[in-house]
Design a protein around this motif. Structure first.
Motif, PDB file in Angstrom:
ATOM      1  N   VAL A  92       0.835  -1.198   0.000  1.00  0.00           N
ATOM      2  CA  VAL A  92       0.000   0.000   0.000  1.00  0.00           C
ATOM      3  C   VAL A  92       0.873   1.253   0.000  1.00  0.00           C
ATOM      4  CG1 VAL A  92      -1.700   1.332   1.335  1.00  0.00           C
ATOM      5  CG2 VAL A  92      -1.962  -1.146   1.089  1.00  0.00           C
ATOM      6  N   LEU A  93       1.907   1.279   0.829  1.00  0.00           N
ATOM      7  CA  LEU A  93       2.802   2.439   0.873  1.00  0.00           C
ATOM      8  C   LEU A  93       3.547   2.615  -0.448  1.00  0.00           C
ATOM      9  CD1 LEU A  93       4.155   2.069   4.518  1.00  0.00           C
ATOM     10  CD2 LEU A  93       2.514   3.776   3.658  1.00  0.00           C
ATOM     11  N   HIS A  94       3.929   1.521  -1.071  1.00  0.00           N
ATOM     12  CA  HIS A  94       4.585   1.592  -2.379  1.00  0.00           C
ATOM     13  C   HIS A  94       3.642   2.207  -3.413  1.00  0.00           C
ATOM     14  CE1 HIS A  94       7.127   0.527  -5.749  1.00  0.00           C
ATOM     15  NE2 HIS A  94       6.101  -0.104  -6.309  1.00  0.00           N
ATOM     16  N   ARG A  95       2.382   1.768  -3.404  1.00  0.00           N
ATOM     17  CA  ARG A  95       1.404   2.297  -4.356  1.00  0.00           C
ATOM     18  C   ARG A  95       1.152   3.779  -4.123  1.00  0.00           C
ATOM     19  NH1 ARG A  95      -1.251   1.512  -9.289  1.00  0.00           N
ATOM     20  NH2 ARG A  95      -2.197   3.562  -9.358  1.00  0.00           N
ATOM     21  N   ILE A  96       1.102   4.202  -2.872  1.00  0.00           N
ATOM     22  CA  ILE A  96       0.926   5.621  -2.562  1.00  0.00           C
ATOM     23  C   ILE A  96       2.090   6.432  -3.123  1.00  0.00           C
ATOM     24  CG2 ILE A  96       0.921   7.309  -0.674  1.00  0.00           C
ATOM     25  CD1 ILE A  96      -0.773   5.262   0.910  1.00  0.00           C
ATOM     26  N   ALA A  97       3.306   5.942  -2.945  1.00  0.00           N
ATOM     27  CA  ALA A  97       4.480   6.642  -3.474  1.00  0.00           C
ATOM     28  C   ALA A  97       4.413   6.760  -4.999  1.00  0.00           C
ATOM     29  CB  ALA A  97       5.760   5.921  -3.047  1.00  0.00           C
ATOM     30  N   ILE A  98       3.984   5.700  -5.671  1.00  0.00           N
ATOM     31  CA  ILE A  98       3.842   5.729  -7.123  1.00  0.00           C
ATOM     32  C   ILE A  98       2.743   6.719  -7.526  1.00  0.00           C
ATOM     33  CG2 ILE A  98       3.192   4.371  -9.166  1.00  0.00           C
ATOM     34  CD1 ILE A  98       6.016   3.765  -8.050  1.00  0.00           C
ATOM     35  N   ASP A  99       1.611   6.703  -6.823  1.00  0.00           N
ATOM     36  CA  ASP A  99       0.525   7.641  -7.131  1.00  0.00           C
ATOM     37  C   ASP A  99       1.003   9.088  -6.991  1.00  0.00           C
ATOM     38  OD1 ASP A  99      -1.190   5.554  -7.655  1.00  0.00           O
ATOM     39  OD2 ASP A  99      -2.411   5.818  -5.844  1.00  0.00           O
TER      40      ASP A  99
END
Length: 153
Positions: A92-99
């Motif tokens: 989830v944190l990885h996806r937030i960083a990508i977003d």
């Protein structure tokens, strides 16, 4: 309008990130079905998340033994455990960083167009917010403050 959308989207991502960091203490989550250790278990590298007991509440009235036959609405603990492990805090944190990187890559230029989308020769004169930001926002359309005008066109 793009400024409102990006401010709102940053706020949504901030809230999700804060909630996720509370539970992101032990790395990636893993799931083990009941056949492995005798319980449905979601665990991290410290073995410290949860053991699940799942009961078919529609078929079980708590005054009798658990019936052998399961109701069609029975909650599948394997599906729940696998889903939770696939959506662990690290991911989830990885996806937030990508977003956040996607948002940064789609700024509005001086003429009111997304400079990234406008630079694409096939997508000229894309009014802000661009399709990319609209799609990112639509992924969170159940969050408070979402405006239907931000939806994909």
């Amino acid at each position: 309008m793009t400024h409102d959308l990006t401010v709102w989207l940053d706020g949504v991502l901030d809230r999700i990130e804060q909630q996720t960091q509370v539970v992101a203490t032990g790395g990636r989550w893993h799931y083990s079905g009941s056949d492995t250790i005798g319980a449905w278990t979601l665990y991290d590298e410290h073995w410290s998340i949860a053991t699940m007991n799942v009961y078919d509440t529609k078929a079980y009235n708590y005054s009798e033994r658990m019936p052998a036959a399961r109701n069609p609405d029975y909650i599948n603990p394997d599906a729940i455990g696998q889903h939770a492990a696939q959506n662990d805090p690290t991911r989830v944190l990885h996806r937030i960083a990508i977003d956040r990187r996607i948002i940064a890559a789609h700024p509005v230029g001086e003429h009111g167009y997304c400079t990234n989308c406008w630079a694409d020769s096939q997508v000229r004169s894309v009014d802000a917010p661009c399709p990319t930001l609209r799609l990112l926002a639509a992924a969170h359309d159940t969050e408070p403050g979402y405006r239907t005008e931000w939806g994909p066109q």
